[in-house]
Design a protein around this motif. Structure first.
Motif, PDB file in Angstrom:
ATOM      1  N   VAL A  91      68.178  47.390  62.367  1.00 24.48           N
ATOM      2  CA  VAL A  91      68.450  48.770  62.001  1.00 24.48           C
ATOM      3  C   VAL A  91      69.906  48.878  61.582  1.00 24.48           C
ATOM      4  O   VAL A  91      70.791  48.365  62.263  1.00 24.48           O
ATOM      5  CB  VAL A  91      68.157  49.724  63.172  1.00 24.48           C
ATOM      6  N   ILE A  92      70.132  49.536  60.461  1.00 27.63           N
ATOM      7  CA  ILE A  92      71.477  49.769  59.938  1.00 27.63           C
ATOM      8  C   ILE A  92      71.654  51.273  59.801  1.00 27.63           C
ATOM      9  O   ILE A  92      70.791  51.962  59.252  1.00 27.63           O
ATOM     10  CB  ILE A  92      71.654  49.113  58.550  1.00 27.63           C
ATOM     11  N   THR A  93      72.765  51.796  60.301  1.00 28.66           N
ATOM     12  CA  THR A  93      73.094  53.211  60.153  1.00 28.66           C
ATOM     13  C   THR A  93      74.210  53.348  59.136  1.00 28.66           C
ATOM     14  O   THR A  93      75.215  52.647  59.218  1.00 28.66           O
ATOM     15  CB  THR A  93      73.534  53.800  61.510  1.00 28.66           C
ATOM     16  N   VAL A  94      74.009  54.249  58.170  1.00 26.09           N
ATOM     17  CA  VAL A  94      74.999  54.491  57.125  1.00 26.09           C
ATOM     18  C   VAL A  94      75.376  55.968  57.171  1.00 26.09           C
ATOM     19  O   VAL A  94      74.498  56.835  57.109  1.00 26.09           O
ATOM     20  CB  VAL A  94      74.434  54.146  55.729  1.00 26.09           C
ATOM     21  N   SER A  95      76.671  56.244  57.294  1.00 29.88           N
ATOM     22  CA  SER A  95      77.149  57.620  57.369  1.00 29.88           C
ATOM     23  C   SER A  95      78.261  57.851  56.365  1.00 29.88           C
ATOM     24  O   SER A  95      78.986  56.932  55.996  1.00 29.88           O
ATOM     25  CB  SER A  95      77.692  57.917  58.769  1.00 29.88           C
ATOM     26  N   ASP A  96      78.392  59.110  55.943  1.00 28.01           N
ATOM     27  CA  ASP A  96      79.515  59.490  55.101  1.00 28.01           C
ATOM     28  C   ASP A  96      80.162  60.750  55.681  1.00 28.01           C
ATOM     29  O   ASP A  96      79.685  61.296  56.674  1.00 28.01           O
ATOM     30  CB  ASP A  96      79.103  59.682  53.641  1.00 28.01           C
ATOM     31  N   THR A  97      81.229  61.176  55.072  1.00 29.86           N
ATOM     32  CA  THR A  97      81.928  62.371  55.533  1.00 29.86           C
ATOM     33  C   THR A  97      81.943  63.428  54.437  1.00 29.86           C
ATOM     34  O   THR A  97      82.884  64.206  54.327  1.00 29.86           O
ATOM     35  CB  THR A  97      83.374  62.036  55.960  1.00 29.86           C
ATOM     36  N   GLY A  98      80.901  63.455  53.642  1.00 26.23           N
ATOM     37  CA  GLY A  98      80.803  64.412  52.542  1.00 26.23           C
ATOM     38  C   GLY A  98      80.407  65.794  53.018  1.00 26.23           C
ATOM     39  O   GLY A  98      80.509  66.126  54.205  1.00 26.23           O
ATOM     40  N   ILE A  99      79.907  66.608  52.099  1.00 27.61           N
ATOM     41  CA  ILE A  99      79.585  68.002  52.394  1.00 27.61           C
ATOM     42  C   ILE A  99      78.181  68.194  52.961  1.00 27.61           C
ATOM     43  O   ILE A  99      77.771  69.305  53.258  1.00 27.61           O
ATOM     44  CB  ILE A  99      79.754  68.877  51.139  1.00 27.61           C
ATOM     45  N   GLY A 100      77.429  67.118  53.111  1.00 31.19           N
ATOM     46  CA  GLY A 100      76.073  67.214  53.635  1.00 31.19           C
ATOM     47  C   GLY A 100      75.055  67.500  52.545  1.00 31.19           C
ATOM     48  O   GLY A 100      75.393  67.656  51.371  1.00 31.19           O
ATOM     49  N   ILE A 101      73.787  67.566  52.938  1.00 27.67           N
ATOM     50  CA  ILE A 101      72.689  67.814  52.009  1.00 27.67           C
ATOM     51  C   ILE A 101      72.067  69.155  52.384  1.00 27.67           C
ATOM     52  O   ILE A 101      71.615  69.329  53.515  1.00 27.67           O
ATOM     53  CB  ILE A 101      71.629  66.694  52.098  1.00 27.67           C
ATOM     54  N   SER A 145      75.122  67.574  57.925  1.00 30.09           N
ATOM     55  CA  SER A 145      75.839  68.807  58.227  1.00 30.09           C
ATOM     56  C   SER A 145      76.981  68.945  57.233  1.00 30.09           C
ATOM     57  O   SER A 145      77.175  68.082  56.377  1.00 30.09           O
ATOM     58  CB  SER A 145      76.379  68.776  59.657  1.00 30.09           C
ATOM     59  N   HIS A 146      77.766  69.986  57.360  1.00 33.83           N
ATOM     60  CA  HIS A 146      78.884  70.195  56.440  1.00 33.83           C
ATOM     61  C   HIS A 146      79.959  69.120  56.574  1.00 33.83           C
ATOM     62  O   HIS A 146      80.859  69.041  55.757  1.00 33.83           O
ATOM     63  CB  HIS A 146      79.491  71.583  56.650  1.00 33.83           C
ATOM     64  N   SER A 147      79.841  68.271  57.596  1.00 33.12           N
ATOM     65  CA  SER A 147      80.844  67.213  57.787  1.00 33.12           C
ATOM     66  C   SER A 147      80.301  65.813  57.526  1.00 33.12           C
ATOM     67  O   SER A 147      80.945  64.828  57.844  1.00 33.12           O
ATOM     68  CB  SER A 147      81.437  67.295  59.191  1.00 33.12           C
ATOM     69  N   GLY A 148      79.102  65.709  56.942  1.00 30.80           N
ATOM     70  CA  GLY A 148      78.604  64.386  56.586  1.00 30.80           C
ATOM     71  C   GLY A 148      77.109  64.212  56.773  1.00 30.80           C
ATOM     72  O   GLY A 148      76.418  65.093  57.274  1.00 30.80           O
ATOM     73  N   THR A 149      76.627  63.053  56.359  1.00 23.67           N
ATOM     74  CA  THR A 149      75.214  62.727  56.407  1.00 23.67           C
ATOM     75  C   THR A 149      75.040  61.316  56.962  1.00 23.67           C
ATOM     76  O   THR A 149      75.851  60.438  56.697  1.00 23.67           O
ATOM     77  CB  THR A 149      74.610  62.806  54.988  1.00 23.67           C
ATOM     78  N   THR A 150      73.952  61.119  57.712  1.00 26.14           N
ATOM     79  CA  THR A 150      73.651  59.803  58.270  1.00 26.14           C
ATOM     80  C   THR A 150      72.220  59.420  57.908  1.00 26.14           C
ATOM     81  O   THR A 150      71.300  60.213  58.074  1.00 26.14           O
ATOM     82  CB  THR A 150      73.809  59.806  59.806  1.00 26.14           C
ATOM     83  N   PHE A 151      72.076  58.195  57.402  1.00 26.97           N
ATOM     84  CA  PHE A 151      70.769  57.603  57.122  1.00 26.97           C
ATOM     85  C   PHE A 151      70.579  56.406  58.028  1.00 26.97           C
ATOM     86  O   PHE A 151      71.552  55.744  58.401  1.00 26.97           O
ATOM     87  CB  PHE A 151      70.684  57.124  55.671  1.00 26.97           C
ATOM     88  N   SER A 175      67.236  70.895  49.684  1.00 22.80           N
ATOM     89  CA  SER A 175      67.205  69.647  48.920  1.00 22.80           C
ATOM     90  C   SER A 175      66.666  68.467  49.729  1.00 22.80           C
ATOM     91  O   SER A 175      66.285  67.451  49.148  1.00 22.80           O
ATOM     92  CB  SER A 175      68.610  69.288  48.429  1.00 22.80           C
ATOM     93  N   GLN A 176      66.638  68.564  51.023  1.00 19.79           N
ATOM     94  CA  GLN A 176      66.314  67.419  51.876  1.00 19.79           C
ATOM     95  C   GLN A 176      64.941  66.817  51.600  1.00 19.79           C
ATOM     96  O   GLN A 176      64.789  65.601  51.642  1.00 19.79           O
ATOM     97  CB  GLN A 176      66.454  67.804  53.343  1.00 19.79           C
ATOM     98  N   ALA A 177      63.957  67.619  51.287  1.00 16.60           N
ATOM     99  CA  ALA A 177      62.608  67.094  51.030  1.00 16.60           C
ATOM    100  C   ALA A 177      62.524  66.354  49.695  1.00 16.60           C
ATOM    101  O   ALA A 177      61.577  65.602  49.457  1.00 16.60           O
ATOM    102  CB  ALA A 177      61.591  68.231  51.054  1.00 16.60           C
ATOM    103  N   LYS A 178      63.531  66.534  48.811  1.00 16.26           N
ATOM    104  CA  LYS A 178      63.469  65.971  47.466  1.00 16.26           C
ATOM    105  C   LYS A 178      64.449  64.818  47.237  1.00 16.26           C
ATOM    106  O   LYS A 178      64.454  64.232  46.157  1.00 16.26           O
ATOM    107  CB  LYS A 178      63.778  67.063  46.448  1.00 16.26           C
ATOM    108  N   ILE A 179      65.278  64.488  48.201  1.00 13.67           N
ATOM    109  CA  ILE A 179      66.381  63.552  47.948  1.00 13.67           C
ATOM    110  C   ILE A 179      65.932  62.158  47.520  1.00 13.67           C
ATOM    111  O   ILE A 179      66.694  61.459  46.865  1.00 13.67           O
ATOM    112  CB  ILE A 179      67.337  63.447  49.153  1.00 13.67           C
ATOM    113  N   PHE A 180      64.727  61.757  47.867  1.00  9.35           N
ATOM    114  CA  PHE A 180      64.245  60.433  47.472  1.00  9.35           C
ATOM    115  C   PHE A 180      63.402  60.477  46.195  1.00  9.35           C
ATOM    116  O   PHE A 180      62.913  59.450  45.748  1.00  9.35           O
ATOM    117  CB  PHE A 180      63.446  59.788  48.605  1.00  9.35           C
TER     118      PHE A 180
END
Length: 68
Positions: free
Chosen positions: A1-11, A55-61, A15-20
């Motif tokens: 398992v690999i976790t990838v996170s960013d510090t962007g504005i979030g999704i 969230s407004h402070s990032g996203t994690t996959f 839009s979440q159901a369509k991101i892929f």
């Protein structure tokens, strides 16, 4: 398992159901291929990619690939 996170504005939730989905983008110059191609490659190797948190402070996959 690999976790990838960013510090962007979030999704945004709408839009979440369509991101892929291929060609879905919220960016003016985006192609909408990044996450759809990523998902296709991961699934071709028997894995999964999941949106864990946003969230407004990032996203994690989370990327899960089968062991050998």
């Amino acid at each position: 398992v690999i976790t990838v996170s960013d510090t962007g504005i979030g999704i945004p939730s709408e839009s979440q159901a369509k991101i892929f989905d291929p060609l879905y983008t919220t960016k003016p110059k985006g192609t909408g291929l990044g996450l759809s191609v990523t998902k296709r490659l991961i699934e071709a190797h028997g894995g999964t990619i999941t949106l864990v948190e946003t969230s407004h402070s990032g996203t994690t996959f989370e990327v899960s690939l089968p062991g050998s």
